[in-house]
Design a protein around this motif. Structure first.
Motif, short mmCIF file in Angstrom:
data_model
loop_
_atom_site.label_atom_id
_atom_site.label_comp_id
_atom_site.label_asym_id
_atom_site.label_seq_id
_atom_site.Cartn_x
_atom_site.Cartn_y
_atom_site.Cartn_z
N ARG A 127 -7.62 -9.38 -36.84
CA ARG A 127 -7.58 -9.07 -35.48
C ARG A 127 -8.62 -8.96 -34.58
O ARG A 127 -9.58 -8.77 -35.24
CB ARG A 127 -6.81 -7.64 -35.36
CG ARG A 127 -5.28 -7.51 -35.86
CD ARG A 127 -4.73 -6.05 -35.88
NE ARG A 127 -5.65 -5.05 -36.74
CZ ARG A 127 -5.24 -3.80 -36.57
NH1 ARG A 127 -4.43 -3.41 -36.02
NH2 ARG A 127 -5.93 -3.15 -37.62
N ALA A 128 -8.46 -9.43 -33.45
CA ALA A 128 -9.76 -9.56 -32.54
C ALA A 128 -9.04 -8.89 -31.11
O ALA A 128 -8.21 -8.98 -30.66
CB ALA A 128 -10.22 -10.87 -32.10
N ALA A 188 -12.08 1.88 -30.17
CA ALA A 188 -11.45 0.43 -30.37
C ALA A 188 -10.21 0.21 -31.01
O ALA A 188 -9.73 1.52 -31.38
CB ALA A 188 -12.35 -0.20 -31.42
N PRO A 189 -9.33 -0.75 -30.83
CA PRO A 189 -8.13 -0.43 -31.39
C PRO A 189 -7.57 -0.48 -32.99
O PRO A 189 -6.67 -0.29 -33.33
CB PRO A 189 -7.15 -1.77 -30.56
CG PRO A 189 -8.47 -2.68 -30.28
CD PRO A 189 -9.64 -1.72 -30.03
N PHE A 190 -9.01 -0.67 -33.60
CA PHE A 190 -9.00 -0.97 -35.12
C PHE A 190 -10.36 -0.69 -35.31
O PHE A 190 -11.45 -0.93 -34.49
CB PHE A 190 -8.22 -2.14 -35.37
CG PHE A 190 -8.92 -3.47 -34.78
CD1 PHE A 190 -10.38 -3.91 -35.04
CD2 PHE A 190 -8.16 -4.03 -33.70
CE1 PHE A 190 -10.55 -5.03 -34.41
CE2 PHE A 190 -8.48 -5.06 -33.06
CZ PHE A 190 -9.80 -5.79 -33.34
N GLY A 191 -10.77 -0.62 -36.78
CA GLY A 191 -11.93 -0.45 -37.23
C GLY A 191 -12.50 -1.78 -37.04
O GLY A 191 -12.05 -2.87 -37.59
N VAL A 192 -13.92 -1.75 -36.44
CA VAL A 192 -14.64 -2.99 -36.00
C VAL A 192 -15.60 -3.16 -37.17
O VAL A 192 -16.59 -2.53 -37.30
CB VAL A 192 -15.29 -2.77 -34.59
CG1 VAL A 192 -15.99 -4.09 -34.40
CG2 VAL A 192 -14.10 -2.71 -33.62
N LEU A 193 -15.65 -4.52 -37.80
CA LEU A 193 -16.67 -4.91 -38.52
C LEU A 193 -17.63 -6.01 -38.00
O LEU A 193 -18.41 -6.39 -38.64
CB LEU A 193 -16.00 -5.49 -39.93
CG LEU A 193 -15.64 -4.11 -40.82
CD1 LEU A 193 -14.98 -4.70 -42.00
CD2 LEU A 193 -16.59 -3.33 -41.07
N ALA A 194 -17.30 -6.67 -37.05
CA ALA A 194 -17.96 -7.62 -36.24
C ALA A 194 -17.81 -7.71 -34.69
O ALA A 194 -16.80 -7.12 -34.34
CB ALA A 194 -17.72 -9.05 -36.95
N ASN A 195 -18.74 -8.36 -33.94
CA ASN A 195 -18.57 -8.47 -32.59
C ASN A 195 -19.53 -9.48 -32.07
O ASN A 195 -20.39 -10.02 -32.80
CB ASN A 195 -19.12 -7.10 -31.68
CG ASN A 195 -20.70 -7.24 -31.71
OD1 ASN A 195 -21.27 -7.29 -30.60
ND2 ASN A 195 -21.25 -6.63 -32.81
N ILE A 196 -18.83 -10.07 -31.04
CA ILE A 196 -19.84 -11.25 -30.14
C ILE A 196 -19.99 -10.29 -28.78
O ILE A 196 -18.89 -9.99 -27.91
CB ILE A 196 -18.90 -12.40 -29.80
CG1 ILE A 196 -18.56 -13.10 -31.01
CG2 ILE A 196 -19.65 -13.38 -29.05
CD1 ILE A 196 -17.71 -14.23 -31.14
N PRO A 207 -8.55 -3.16 -24.41
CA PRO A 207 -8.57 -4.07 -25.01
C PRO A 207 -7.32 -5.48 -24.77
O PRO A 207 -6.19 -4.73 -24.73
CB PRO A 207 -8.54 -3.78 -26.50
CG PRO A 207 -7.76 -2.63 -26.43
CD PRO A 207 -7.74 -1.91 -25.11
N VAL A 208 -7.71 -6.49 -24.81
CA VAL A 208 -6.35 -7.59 -25.07
C VAL A 208 -6.54 -8.04 -26.40
O VAL A 208 -7.83 -8.56 -26.62
CB VAL A 208 -6.75 -8.59 -23.96
CG1 VAL A 208 -5.65 -9.75 -24.00
CG2 VAL A 208 -6.66 -8.03 -22.22
N ILE A 209 -5.58 -7.91 -27.18
CA ILE A 209 -5.62 -8.60 -28.42
C ILE A 209 -5.45 -9.95 -28.22
O ILE A 209 -4.48 -10.74 -27.59
CB ILE A 209 -4.49 -8.02 -29.29
CG1 ILE A 209 -4.37 -6.36 -29.29
CG2 ILE A 209 -4.51 -8.48 -30.73
CD1 ILE A 209 -5.83 -5.74 -29.84
N VAL A 210 -6.41 -10.74 -28.75
CA VAL A 210 -6.64 -12.23 -28.70
C VAL A 210 -6.54 -12.91 -30.31
O VAL A 210 -6.86 -12.24 -31.24
CB VAL A 210 -7.73 -12.70 -27.83
CG1 VAL A 210 -7.84 -11.97 -26.38
CG2 VAL A 210 -9.15 -11.99 -28.61
#
Length: 125
Positions: A62-63, A76-84, A35-38
């Protein structure tokens, strides 16, 4: 060519070969880039072939950007609650970091959030 010139030429060839091999090594390990944190408004999140995951259900916080998502389990680098999901395949998100547990599958070319399901910690495309 005298002795010093041959040594320099040999060092140059070895150095170039090593650089090429080292540069290719990460690409051979996996086709997933990231992942690239953006920034959560990064325009690459809407680019075909990419997947962006977000820390909150509001696509904020964070994204992380993934380019060229492969078919293996990705933590994932963190807990994910949404995605594109701008890939051409559905992506399944899992409750556990090893692609096990409760899951939700998001179709290709879609964005979605899932506060009621809680954070997801891994995914497979």
């Amino acid at each position: 060519m005298h002795k010093l010139g041959r040594k320099r030429a040999a060092v140059a060839v070895v150095s170039t070969a090593a650089a090429l091999l080292l540069g290719a090594a990460p690409a051979m390990a996996s086709t997933t880039s990231g992942p690239v944190i953006v920034d959560n408004r990064d325009p690459r999140c809407a680019t075909a072939g990419n997947l962006c995951v977000f820390e909150t259900e509001w696509f904020t916080g964070r994204a992380a950007l993934y380019e060229g998502v492969d078919t293996g389990c990705v933590t994932a680098p963190f807990g994910v609650l949404a995605n594109i999901n701008m890939t051409d395949k559905p992506v399944t998100f899992y409750k556990n970091a090893d692609c096990t547990g409760a899951s939700v599958t998001e179709p290709a070319g879609n964005l979605h959030s899932w506060e009621s399901r809680g954070p997801m910690f891994s995914f497979v495309s």
